[in-house]
Each structure stands twice: as C-alpha cells, then as structure tokens.
Scaffold this motif. Sequence first.
Motif, short mmCIF file in Angstrom:
data_model
loop_
_atom_site.label_atom_id
_atom_site.label_comp_id
_atom_site.label_asym_id
_atom_site.label_seq_id
_atom_site.Cartn_x
_atom_site.Cartn_y
_atom_site.Cartn_z
N CYS A 198 -13.87 2.36 3.39
CA CYS A 198 -13.15 2.44 2.11
C CYS A 198 -11.64 2.52 2.27
CB CYS A 198 -13.67 3.62 1.29
SG CYS A 198 -13.26 5.24 1.99
N HIS A 199 -11.15 2.94 3.43
CA HIS A 199 -9.71 3.19 3.58
C HIS A 199 -8.88 1.94 3.24
CE1 HIS A 199 -6.21 5.40 5.22
NE2 HIS A 199 -5.81 4.20 5.58
N SER A 200 -9.22 0.82 3.87
CA SER A 200 -8.45 -0.40 3.63
C SER A 200 -8.64 -0.90 2.20
CB SER A 200 -8.84 -1.49 4.62
OG SER A 200 -10.22 -1.78 4.53
N MET A 201 -9.83 -0.71 1.62
CA MET A 201 -10.06 -1.12 0.24
C MET A 201 -9.18 -0.32 -0.71
SD MET A 201 -14.22 -1.56 0.26
CE MET A 201 -14.26 -2.26 -1.40
N ILE A 202 -9.04 0.97 -0.46
CA ILE A 202 -8.19 1.82 -1.29
C ILE A 202 -6.73 1.41 -1.17
CG2 ILE A 202 -7.33 4.18 -1.58
CD1 ILE A 202 -10.16 5.12 -0.72
N THR A 203 -6.30 1.13 0.06
CA THR A 203 -4.92 0.71 0.28
C THR A 203 -4.59 -0.54 -0.52
OG1 THR A 203 -4.93 1.63 2.52
CG2 THR A 203 -3.24 0.00 2.03
N GLU A 204 -5.48 -1.53 -0.45
CA GLU A 204 -5.26 -2.78 -1.18
C GLU A 204 -5.27 -2.55 -2.68
OE1 GLU A 204 -8.03 -5.75 0.07
OE2 GLU A 204 -7.57 -5.48 2.19
N TRP A 205 -6.16 -1.69 -3.14
CA TRP A 205 -6.25 -1.41 -4.58
C TRP A 205 -4.99 -0.74 -5.08
CZ3 TRP A 205 -7.34 3.53 -7.11
CH2 TRP A 205 -7.55 3.42 -8.49
N LEU A 206 -4.47 0.25 -4.35
CA LEU A 206 -3.23 0.91 -4.77
C LEU A 206 -2.11 -0.11 -4.92
CD1 LEU A 206 -3.37 4.13 -2.55
CD2 LEU A 206 -3.65 4.02 -5.03
N GLU A 207 -2.07 -1.07 -4.01
CA GLU A 207 -1.05 -2.12 -4.11
C GLU A 207 -1.29 -3.01 -5.33
OE1 GLU A 207 -1.27 -4.15 -0.42
OE2 GLU A 207 -0.30 -2.53 0.74
N SER A 208 -2.56 -3.29 -5.61
CA SER A 208 -2.88 -4.21 -6.72
C SER A 208 -2.54 -3.62 -8.07
CB SER A 208 -4.36 -4.60 -6.68
OG SER A 208 -5.20 -3.55 -7.12
N ILE A 209 -2.61 -2.28 -8.22
CA ILE A 209 -2.28 -1.64 -9.50
C ILE A 209 -0.81 -1.22 -9.53
CG2 ILE A 209 -4.63 -0.89 -9.92
CD1 ILE A 209 -3.76 1.95 -9.09
N GLY A 210 -0.08 -1.48 -8.44
CA GLY A 210 1.34 -1.18 -8.43
C GLY A 210 1.68 0.23 -8.08
N TYR A 211 0.74 0.98 -7.52
CA TYR A 211 1.03 2.36 -7.11
C TYR A 211 1.66 2.32 -5.73
CZ TYR A 211 0.45 7.43 -6.68
OH TYR A 211 0.68 8.77 -6.54
N VAL A 212 2.95 2.64 -5.66
CA VAL A 212 3.70 2.54 -4.42
C VAL A 212 4.05 3.92 -3.93
CG1 VAL A 212 5.74 1.61 -3.29
CG2 VAL A 212 4.65 0.32 -5.13
N LYS A 213 3.65 4.24 -2.70
CA LYS A 213 3.98 5.54 -2.11
C LYS A 213 5.45 5.54 -1.70
CE LYS A 213 0.54 4.62 0.50
NZ LYS A 213 -0.40 4.61 1.61
#
Length: 230
Positions: free
Chosen positions: A214-229
Amino acid sequence: MKKIFYFLLIAGLTLGFTSCDEDNPVPDDPQTENPSDGDNNEDGDDNEGTQDPDNPSLAGKTLIVYYSFTNNTHTIMTDLQSQIDADIIRVEPAEKGVDYAADNYAIGSALIADIRENPNEASSYPAIDPVEVNFDEYSTIFIGAPLWWSNMAAPLQTFLFHYGRDMAGKNIGLVVSSASSGISGVESDAKRLIPDGNFLSPSLWIRSSQTSNCHSMITEWLESIGYVKR
C-alpha cells in the motif's frame, strides 16, 4: 559590445533552464516501495499541504479517522500517517470481543441491514467508544473505511453519523479497503453522512491483496489529489 551582450544573454538563459530542471526531478518508479520517504521532513511542517487549482485548497492540520476489524485498514492508515504529519483516531465498538465474521458474517450483515432500513435513526447504528476531537483544528480529514456488504463498515458509519456534520467545509479524502467489491456504496455512505464535505477525487481503493504494497499506492494517491508534503 554586441558579442558581449549576446554572450551574457545566452548564459542567463542557460542558467534559467538549469534551475527549472532542479525543481522538477524525475519521480521514483511508482511500483517501488520506499518507506523512508515518509519521514523526510526538513521543514518540520508536514501537517500542511497544497492543492492544485482544480481541487479545494489543502492547508492546515490533518486528521486520520478509521475503523478496522481485520487490521487491513489499520495497516493502510498507519502507513498513510507515516507519510504525512497527522493526528489519528481509531474508532472502536463499545461492545468488545464481537466476532463480526462468525456464522458467515451474520452479525456484521445484520448491523448493515439495520442502518439501511433506518439511516436517519441513531438507534440504527452500533454504539462506539466516546471520541473527543475538535474539528475546528483540521482542514483535511482522511477516512479509512472497510467495505461490508457494499457499504461502509457499521462502526465507522456510527462515528460519521454523530460527527459528519462537524466536518462541513473540510477536505475529505476517502480510503477504502475491500476484498474485491467496488467502492461506490462506501462513497455514497460517506457523502450521506458528511453532506457538506469537500470530497477529494479520486478516492483510494486498496484491495486486501494489495495491503502489503500500500505504501506506493498511497504516495501516488496523495500526489493525484494534490496533497503535497512540505
């Protein structure tokens, strides 16, 4: 003088292009897990995010809320927390030791049936442990939901039945865990229980078989919704 002028102009343009390249590094292979990425926080301000112009602004504190029976959702949401700076709440049923899977999930099925029959009645929802949270502190709320019979797990529905209206105007990111069934019913439950939330699209759907990755899937999803750390 003209030769000197042209030389300076070309040098300036070259430096400008080099700076842009450094601001846009080539992304990591999206299929490769990199757990160490989640703890990289040079500015100490991971709890803020930005959003692209097509979605609502993401800025301010983040809250994670989830329920987990088999611990798949627990694994997913704690991995999410490792990638961002967020407070986290695990919803717990008031009645302990209940085996929702017994008799082919008869207990869990009955809970969902009660909610479907009278979704506006508090008595339709199973009791959960008390939760104290000040929603005014948060601008973004990530909700981790297991799927039960095409709907959101009953204990999490209880939480949202009581607190969903306090999430009005918040950015809502939905993460759904299921064995194989689609998640449209869970999305409908979330929007019914949080009628004035700003739902971020798309939701993240992680099948049970994908939980360990799930780690990489979460990373990609955060990018897709525009959530930038930050």
